[in-house]
Scaffold this active site. Structure first.
Site, PDB file in Angstrom:
ATOM      1  N   ASP A  94      -0.264  -0.565  -4.967  1.00 23.65           N
ATOM      2  CA  ASP A  94      -1.521  -0.058  -5.523  1.00 23.65           C
ATOM      3  C   ASP A  94      -1.365   1.298  -6.190  1.00 23.65           C
ATOM      4  O   ASP A  94      -2.196   1.688  -7.016  1.00 23.65           O
ATOM      5  CB  ASP A  94      -2.621  -0.011  -4.460  1.00 23.65           C
ATOM      6  CG  ASP A  94      -2.293   0.924  -3.300  1.00 23.65           C
ATOM      7  OD1 ASP A  94      -1.122   1.301  -3.124  1.00 23.65           O
ATOM      8  OD2 ASP A  94      -3.218   1.264  -2.542  1.00 23.65           O
ATOM      9  N   ASN A  95      -0.329   2.040  -5.856  1.00 25.42           N
ATOM     10  CA  ASN A  95      -0.045   3.351  -6.473  1.00 25.42           C
ATOM     11  C   ASN A  95       1.296   3.832  -5.958  1.00 25.42           C
ATOM     12  O   ASN A  95       1.958   3.134  -5.176  1.00 25.42           O
ATOM     13  CB  ASN A  95      -1.154   4.377  -6.161  1.00 25.42           C
ATOM     14  CG  ASN A  95      -1.583   4.409  -4.713  1.00 25.42           C
ATOM     15  OD1 ASN A  95      -2.699   4.000  -4.377  1.00 25.42           O
ATOM     16  ND2 ASN A  95      -0.707   4.872  -3.830  1.00 25.42           N
ATOM     17  N   LYS A 150      -6.197  -5.689   3.319  1.00 26.12           N
ATOM     18  CA  LYS A 150      -7.075  -4.554   3.012  1.00 26.12           C
ATOM     19  C   LYS A 150      -7.997  -4.865   1.835  1.00 26.12           C
ATOM     20  O   LYS A 150      -7.545  -5.228   0.752  1.00 26.12           O
ATOM     21  CB  LYS A 150      -6.203  -3.335   2.700  1.00 26.12           C
ATOM     22  CG  LYS A 150      -6.953  -2.084   2.271  1.00 26.12           C
ATOM     23  CD  LYS A 150      -5.957  -0.962   2.002  1.00 26.12           C
ATOM     24  CE  LYS A 150      -6.622   0.297   1.469  1.00 26.12           C
ATOM     25  NZ  LYS A 150      -5.654   1.383   1.239  1.00 26.12           N
ATOM     26  N   HIS A 198     -11.174  -2.584   0.830  1.00 28.53           N
ATOM     27  CA  HIS A 198     -11.346  -1.217   0.339  1.00 28.53           C
ATOM     28  C   HIS A 198     -12.184  -1.100  -0.926  1.00 28.53           C
ATOM     29  O   HIS A 198     -11.979  -0.198  -1.738  1.00 28.53           O
ATOM     30  CB  HIS A 198      -9.983  -0.555   0.120  1.00 28.53           C
ATOM     31  CG  HIS A 198     -10.029   0.927   0.358  1.00 28.53           C
ATOM     32  ND1 HIS A 198      -8.983   1.777   0.084  1.00 28.53           N
ATOM     33  CD2 HIS A 198     -11.022   1.724   0.845  1.00 28.53           C
ATOM     34  CE1 HIS A 198      -9.313   3.016   0.389  1.00 28.53           C
ATOM     35  NE2 HIS A 198     -10.551   3.011   0.856  1.00 28.53           N
ATOM     36  N   ASP A 220       0.832  -1.199   0.000  1.00 29.26           N
ATOM     37  CA  ASP A 220       0.000   0.000   0.000  1.00 29.26           C
ATOM     38  C   ASP A 220       0.869   1.252   0.000  1.00 29.26           C
ATOM     39  O   ASP A 220       1.541   1.551   0.998  1.00 29.26           O
ATOM     40  CB  ASP A 220      -0.916  -0.010   1.231  1.00 29.26           C
ATOM     41  CG  ASP A 220      -2.152   0.856   1.054  1.00 29.26           C
ATOM     42  OD1 ASP A 220      -2.104   1.780   0.219  1.00 29.26           O
ATOM     43  OD2 ASP A 220      -3.153   0.616   1.733  1.00 29.26           O
ATOM     44  N   ASP A 221       0.873   1.974  -1.117  1.00 30.80           N
ATOM     45  CA  ASP A 221       1.631   3.228  -1.260  1.00 30.80           C
ATOM     46  C   ASP A 221       3.138   3.021  -1.321  1.00 30.80           C
ATOM     47  O   ASP A 221       3.901   3.949  -1.016  1.00 30.80           O
ATOM     48  CB  ASP A 221       1.308   4.210  -0.118  1.00 30.80           C
ATOM     49  CG  ASP A 221      -0.088   4.791  -0.189  1.00 30.80           C
ATOM     50  OD1 ASP A 221      -0.858   4.381  -1.076  1.00 30.80           O
ATOM     51  OD2 ASP A 221      -0.429   5.640   0.658  1.00 30.80           O
ATOM     52  N   ARG A 239      -7.423  -0.940  -7.072  1.00 27.71           N
ATOM     53  CA  ARG A 239      -7.818  -2.315  -6.746  1.00 27.71           C
ATOM     54  C   ARG A 239      -8.985  -2.769  -7.610  1.00 27.71           C
ATOM     55  O   ARG A 239      -9.061  -3.934  -8.020  1.00 27.71           O
ATOM     56  CB  ARG A 239      -8.158  -2.400  -5.250  1.00 27.71           C
ATOM     57  CG  ARG A 239      -6.942  -2.165  -4.370  1.00 27.71           C
ATOM     58  CD  ARG A 239      -7.293  -1.724  -2.941  1.00 27.71           C
ATOM     59  NE  ARG A 239      -6.146  -1.084  -2.338  1.00 27.71           N
ATOM     60  CZ  ARG A 239      -5.239  -1.722  -1.591  1.00 27.71           C
ATOM     61  NH1 ARG A 239      -5.393  -3.006  -1.338  1.00 27.71           N
ATOM     62  NH2 ARG A 239      -4.212  -1.068  -1.095  1.00 27.71           N
ATOM     63  N   CYS A 254      -5.952   4.256  -3.999  1.00 25.65           N
ATOM     64  CA  CYS A 254      -6.190   2.871  -3.609  1.00 25.65           C
ATOM     65  C   CYS A 254      -7.414   2.176  -4.182  1.00 25.65           C
ATOM     66  O   CYS A 254      -7.298   1.203  -4.921  1.00 25.65           O
ATOM     67  CB  CYS A 254      -6.183   2.774  -2.089  1.00 25.65           C
ATOM     68  SG  CYS A 254      -6.767   4.240  -1.252  1.00 25.65           S
ATOM     69  N   LYS A 291       1.504   9.904  -5.203  1.00 26.11           N
ATOM     70  CA  LYS A 291       0.120   9.440  -5.101  1.00 26.11           C
ATOM     71  C   LYS A 291      -0.872  10.597  -5.297  1.00 26.11           C
ATOM     72  O   LYS A 291      -0.629  11.716  -4.853  1.00 26.11           O
ATOM     73  CB  LYS A 291      -0.082   8.798  -3.722  1.00 26.11           C
ATOM     74  CG  LYS A 291      -1.501   8.376  -3.401  1.00 26.11           C
ATOM     75  CD  LYS A 291      -1.575   7.812  -1.996  1.00 26.11           C
ATOM     76  CE  LYS A 291      -2.991   7.429  -1.617  1.00 26.11           C
ATOM     77  NZ  LYS A 291      -3.073   6.838  -0.264  1.00 26.11           N
ATOM     78  N   SER A 293      -9.073   1.610   4.588  1.00 24.12           N
ATOM     79  CA  SER A 293      -7.681   2.004   4.810  1.00 24.12           C
ATOM     80  C   SER A 293      -7.411   2.155   6.297  1.00 24.12           C
ATOM     81  O   SER A 293      -8.320   2.380   7.099  1.00 24.12           O
ATOM     82  CB  SER A 293      -7.380   3.327   4.095  1.00 24.12           C
ATOM     83  OG  SER A 293      -7.186   3.133   2.720  1.00 24.12           O
ATOM     84  N   HIS A 352       1.256   2.519   4.068  1.00 24.62           N
ATOM     85  CA  HIS A 352       0.270   3.607   4.052  1.00 24.62           C
ATOM     86  C   HIS A 352       0.299   4.354   5.380  1.00 24.62           C
ATOM     87  O   HIS A 352       0.491   3.766   6.451  1.00 24.62           O
ATOM     88  CB  HIS A 352      -1.116   2.998   3.806  1.00 24.62           C
ATOM     89  CG  HIS A 352      -2.209   3.987   3.536  1.00 24.62           C
ATOM     90  ND1 HIS A 352      -2.768   4.769   4.524  1.00 24.62           N
ATOM     91  CD2 HIS A 352      -2.872   4.298   2.392  1.00 24.62           C
ATOM     92  CE1 HIS A 352      -3.732   5.519   3.999  1.00 24.62           C
ATOM     93  NE2 HIS A 352      -3.813   5.260   2.703  1.00 24.62           N
TER      94      HIS A 352
END
Length: 487
Positions: free
Chosen positions: A317-318, A185, A187, A79-80, A120, A116, A333, A210, A265
């Site tokens: 995810d990014n 996660k 989301h 995540d991130d 996904r 996010c 992001k 998140s 994240h």
């Protein structure tokens, strides 16, 4: 001199003040109700929901005749995590490097969104997120941001969970006979019909939202097992343990594990054993713990003699948010430049994917959907546009290209297009926060010699810029004419 202005005499017209106010209130109510009704109709028509299509498609998928011949799949989504984090000298990442040495790394792999939930949604459907109507991060009912986005009408047609007419990767694999598990996660929705167990996962351990979205509780399937506020220091440890248990319990069956870590994240957490280990602060500590987690997953597959029948895919995810490294790239992001979309990607499958290979073929996370479906022997849906393409030839070094062009959005606004090494952005809001009200561009960048998007070639290459601008406008018009991509 003060002059008293005459007041209107409502009673002289047969209308009392009370009646006037009552009438005004009624009129206001009618206008409010009319506006609400229009919004509801607008949302209903714009969503263009067609759930029967997906029910028919899923019912057409038959279990594999020989499930023992099916490969296992593991997607590990961080995540991130930034493009440059795994090669930073401030962060020790031996297991990430081990996975890359045992598999293939893609250096031009993109998330399908710069944030996010949409990213996904794109990965699990094989489609640009704008088609799924998930274009913003989803928030729990209790989050103030959810109220704000609702009031501002920011949710695409007020959609708060992945639509039921989208066919998700776990739903298809489940029909083929896979055991499907989500750890970490989700989301993509928090109400009945949008929960992981409703959308193809046999088992779920993790969070619906998140880790910055209160109340942050952990679920096992539909039940809260760790009430809010969950101790986030041990999230990576607990998610890793749950993933290992899933692999062990599923070793005699084809399985799909989606391990969606919460870190790094914000708010960033790491277990006491990893705090202070890295030279990159708490962020680096969290990444080093993720590296430890990856090592345990790979070791488990080796020990259970599953490695040669298991495709392991790792990405983010990014791009990075407040901390983290986008590497050489411009942007972070929630923006639209390379640093927000380009993410790490490693694939490992001993005996199938070459070891130690790097490919610069551009691809996107929605390519995972058709790739895994093809490997599982499942047909793609024929009633909708699938933007992804089978990535396996690229991973095996057998294909020199995959997509003619890829497109980049800021939520619902199409901003950029890449074709070969050329990246074009239409005139849009600036990424410089000191001048946030201003607009910039259009820009044309040659990523081959200018990977950090510093020098626009719009003036020196006007014909190429015009061609890409036309390509962008044509795709924008196509989306607007058929948003959901139904065929």
């Amino acid at each position: 001199m003060n002059v008293d202005m005459p007041q209107p005499d409502l009673s002289s017209h047969g209308l009392s003040r009370r009646e006037f106010l009552k009438g005004a209130a009624v009129a206001g109510g009618v206008l409010l109700a009319g506006g609400f009704g229009y919004r509801q109709l607008h949302n209903h028509l714009g969503r263009d929901f067609r759930p029967q299509r997906t029910r028919d498609y899923l019912e057409s998928i038959l279990p594999a005749e020989k499930p023992g011949n099916l490969p296992n799949f593991i997607i590990i989504l961080l995540d991130d995590l930034g493009y440059g984090d795994l090669v930073s000298p401030a962060i020790a990442a031996p297991n990430f490097k081990r996975m890359a040495s045992e598999g293939t790394r893609l250096s031009s792999f993109y998330a399908s969104a710069a944030v996010c939930s949409p990213s996904r949604a794109g990965m699990l459907t094989g489609r640009y997120p704008v088609r799924t109507l998930i274009t913003l991060p989803l928030h729990s009912t209790y989050d103030a941001m959810n109220v704000l986005l609702d009031v501002l009408g920011m949710y695409s047609y007020n959609v708060r969970g992945i639509p039921g007419d989208e066919a998700l990767l776990p739903e298809v694999l489940q029909r083929r006979g896979y055991r499907t598990g989500l750890v970490g996660k989700w989301h993509l929705g928090g109400t009945p019909g949008h929960l992981p167990n409703d959308r193809g996962f046999d088992s779920f351990f993790g969070a619906l939202w998140s880790n910055d979205d209160p109340p942050y509780a952990l679920y096992r399937d539909r039940q809260v097992v760790v009430p809010a506020p969950a101790n986030q220091d041990v999230l990576t440890h607990d998610f890793t343990q749950a993933a290992l248990e899933f692999i062990l319990a599923s070793q005699d069956h084809p399985f799909f594990l989606y391990l969606a870590h919460a870190m790094p994240h914000t708010p960033i957490h790491a277990s006491p054993e990893f705090r202070g280990r890295s030279q990159a602060g708490l962020y680096g500590d969290a990444v080093e713990e993720l590296d430890w987690s990856l090592g345990l997953i790979l070791d488990s597959l080796d020990q259970l003699d599953l490695s040669r029948n298991t495709l392991v895919l790792l990405s983010s995810d990014n791009g990075p948010w407040w901390q983290g490294s986008p590497g050489f790239a411009r942007g972070r992001k929630l923006q639209w430049f390379e640093g927000s979309y380009r993410v790490p990607f490693i694939a490992r499958w001993p005996g199938v994917i070459p070891a130690g290979m790097t490919s610069s073929v551009m691809s996107m996370n929605f390519d995972l959907f058709p790739t895994l479906l093809n490997l599982a022997g499942a047909p793609l849906p024929q009633d909708r546009i699938i933007d992804g393409k089978d990535l396996l030839p690229v991973l095996k070094g057998e294909a020199a290209s995959l997509h003619d062009a890829l497109f980049f959005y800021n939520t619902r606004t199409l901003v950029g297009v890449r074709q070969e090494q050329w990246k074009y952005y239409r005139r849009y809001i600036t990424d410089n926060s000191a001048f946030w009200p201003l607009r910039q561009g259009p820009f044309l960048f040659d990523l081959g010699i200018d990977p950090n998007e510093s020098y626009s070639l719009v003036e020196s290459q006007p014909e190429r810029a015009s061609a890409l601008a036309a390509r962008l406008e044509a795709f924008d018009a196509e989306i607007k004419s058929n948003l959901r991509g139904w065929l």
